[in-house]
Write a protein that holds these residues in place. Structure first.
Motif, PDB file in Angstrom:
ATOM      1  N   HIS A  84       0.851  -1.195   0.000  1.00  0.00           N
ATOM      2  CA  HIS A  84       0.000   0.000   0.000  1.00  0.00           C
ATOM      3  C   HIS A  84       0.882   1.238   0.000  1.00  0.00           C
ATOM      4  O   HIS A  84       1.828   1.333   0.792  1.00  0.00           O
ATOM      5  N   VAL A  85       0.578   2.185  -0.876  1.00  0.00           N
ATOM      6  CA  VAL A  85       1.315   3.439  -0.925  1.00  0.00           C
ATOM      7  C   VAL A  85       0.343   4.598  -0.744  1.00  0.00           C
ATOM      8  O   VAL A  85      -0.729   4.633  -1.361  1.00  0.00           O
ATOM      9  N   VAL A  86       0.711   5.515   0.138  1.00  0.00           N
ATOM     10  CA  VAL A  86      -0.043   6.758   0.329  1.00  0.00           C
ATOM     11  C   VAL A  86       0.777   7.869  -0.296  1.00  0.00           C
ATOM     12  O   VAL A  86       1.903   8.143   0.130  1.00  0.00           O
ATOM     13  N   LEU A  87       0.233   8.499  -1.328  1.00  0.00           N
ATOM     14  CA  LEU A  87       0.947   9.521  -2.087  1.00  0.00           C
ATOM     15  C   LEU A  87       0.463  10.909  -1.704  1.00  0.00           C
ATOM     16  O   LEU A  87      -0.741  11.186  -1.732  1.00  0.00           O
ATOM     17  N   LEU A  88       1.406  11.792  -1.374  1.00  0.00           N
ATOM     18  CA  LEU A  88       1.074  13.196  -1.163  1.00  0.00           C
ATOM     19  C   LEU A  88       1.069  13.881  -2.522  1.00  0.00           C
ATOM     20  O   LEU A  88       2.121  14.174  -3.091  1.00  0.00           O
ATOM     21  N   SER A  89      -0.125  14.117  -3.044  1.00  0.00           N
ATOM     22  CA  SER A  89      -0.287  14.727  -4.352  1.00  0.00           C
ATOM     23  C   SER A  89      -0.660  16.199  -4.179  1.00  0.00           C
ATOM     24  O   SER A  89      -0.151  16.870  -3.281  1.00  0.00           O
TER      25      SER A  89
END
Length: 276
Positions: A84-89
């Motif tokens: 799982h990756v949480v991306l700060l966009s």
């Protein structure tokens, strides 16, 4: 194990603190571990994207900032067990946006790389960062006049720890896979009002003097490439008198109300030369 990229950045550092407080093992990635000054509980590792084994062995989740979201890095993470990756966009990524804007290109490309990686993902799309106001630190430490751009430009600045709080919940709780969370501060403020709030926090009356953006821009945004700076200044101009997006996503996800810009200024009073 949760891997945090950009661990010495404003959001990354706040996230490291939160994860450690929650009893989670953290591998904090940074370009210069010797200068990182991260908490003792974190495993601090040099960020070398060509050595994914050192970065991701034993990890199951990843917090990622856009500039680091390369296909090679994501493939290395997936191959070593990250799921799982949480991306700060960025909030600039939305339907109807100017897809030629350099900031849009950067973040939309990062999101696509994450989608293509085969990993479960969560995208955080914050609007203006309250930490952008740190660009005024040298002037406020030197005196009571702030020379800046577009005094009436409106935004809803979000505290870095509120972004970290949402990232924490996305990493630790189920149900955020495939979610896009747009994040804002609780209220609209102008640049003029932000400087006034900082003045109140430090105990001084500050004066905001609007200047030519092409003169002030390079000083306020050092290191930003000219083309991106030009579009950034244009965005500030277009926000004059225009109400920004405001939502309660932070509170819905974390159960805690989003902090005001005045609270952010109080939390950063020492940065601006105020009393500890």
């Amino acid at each position: 194990m949760i891997v945090v990229t950009g661990a010495t950045g404003n959001v990354g550092r706040a996230l490291v603190d939160r994860l450690l407080a929650a009893g989670q093992p953290v591998r904090a990635l940074t370009r210069d571990p010797r200068r990182a000054a991260l908490p003792d509980g974190a495993e601090v590792v040099r960020f070398q994207s060509d050595d994914p084994a050192a970065l991701f062995d034993g990890a199951t989740a990843l917090y990622l900032y856009a500039q680091a979201a390369t296909p090679a890095l994501l493939e290395g993470a997936r191959a070593r067990g990250v799921r799982h990756v949480v991306l700060l966009s960025s909030a600039i990524v939305q339907e109807g946006a100017d897809e030629t804007h350099p900031i849009h290109v950067l973040h939309a490309t990062a999101e696509q790389h994450v989608r293509d990686s085969g990993l479960d993902w969560t995208f955080l799309r914050p609007g203006a960062f309250a930490t952008n106001a740190l660009a005024w630190v040298p002037q406020i430490r030197a005196g009571n006049t702030v020379r800046g751009i577009y005094a009436g430009s409106l935004s809803a600045p979000i505290h870095e720890d509120d972004m970290a709080a949402v990232a924490e919940r996305a990493l630790l709780d189920g149900g955020h896979e495939g979610a896009v969370h747009r994040l804002t501060g609780p209220a609209a403020t102008t640049n003029l009002q932000q400087v006034a709030a900082i003045g109140k926090a430090v105990g001084r009356e500050l004066t905001y003097v609007e200047t030519d953006p092409h003169e002030a821009g390079p000083q306020l945004f050092p290191g930003v490439p000219p083309r991106m700076l030009e579009r950034l200044l244009q965005s500030f101009a277009e926000a004059v008198g225009v109400p920004p997006e405001i939502n309660d996503t932070v509170e819905k996800i974390t159960g805690v109300p989003t902090r005001s810009f005045a609270q952010w200024a109080h939390d950063h009073v020492e940065d601006f030369g105020g009393p500890a």
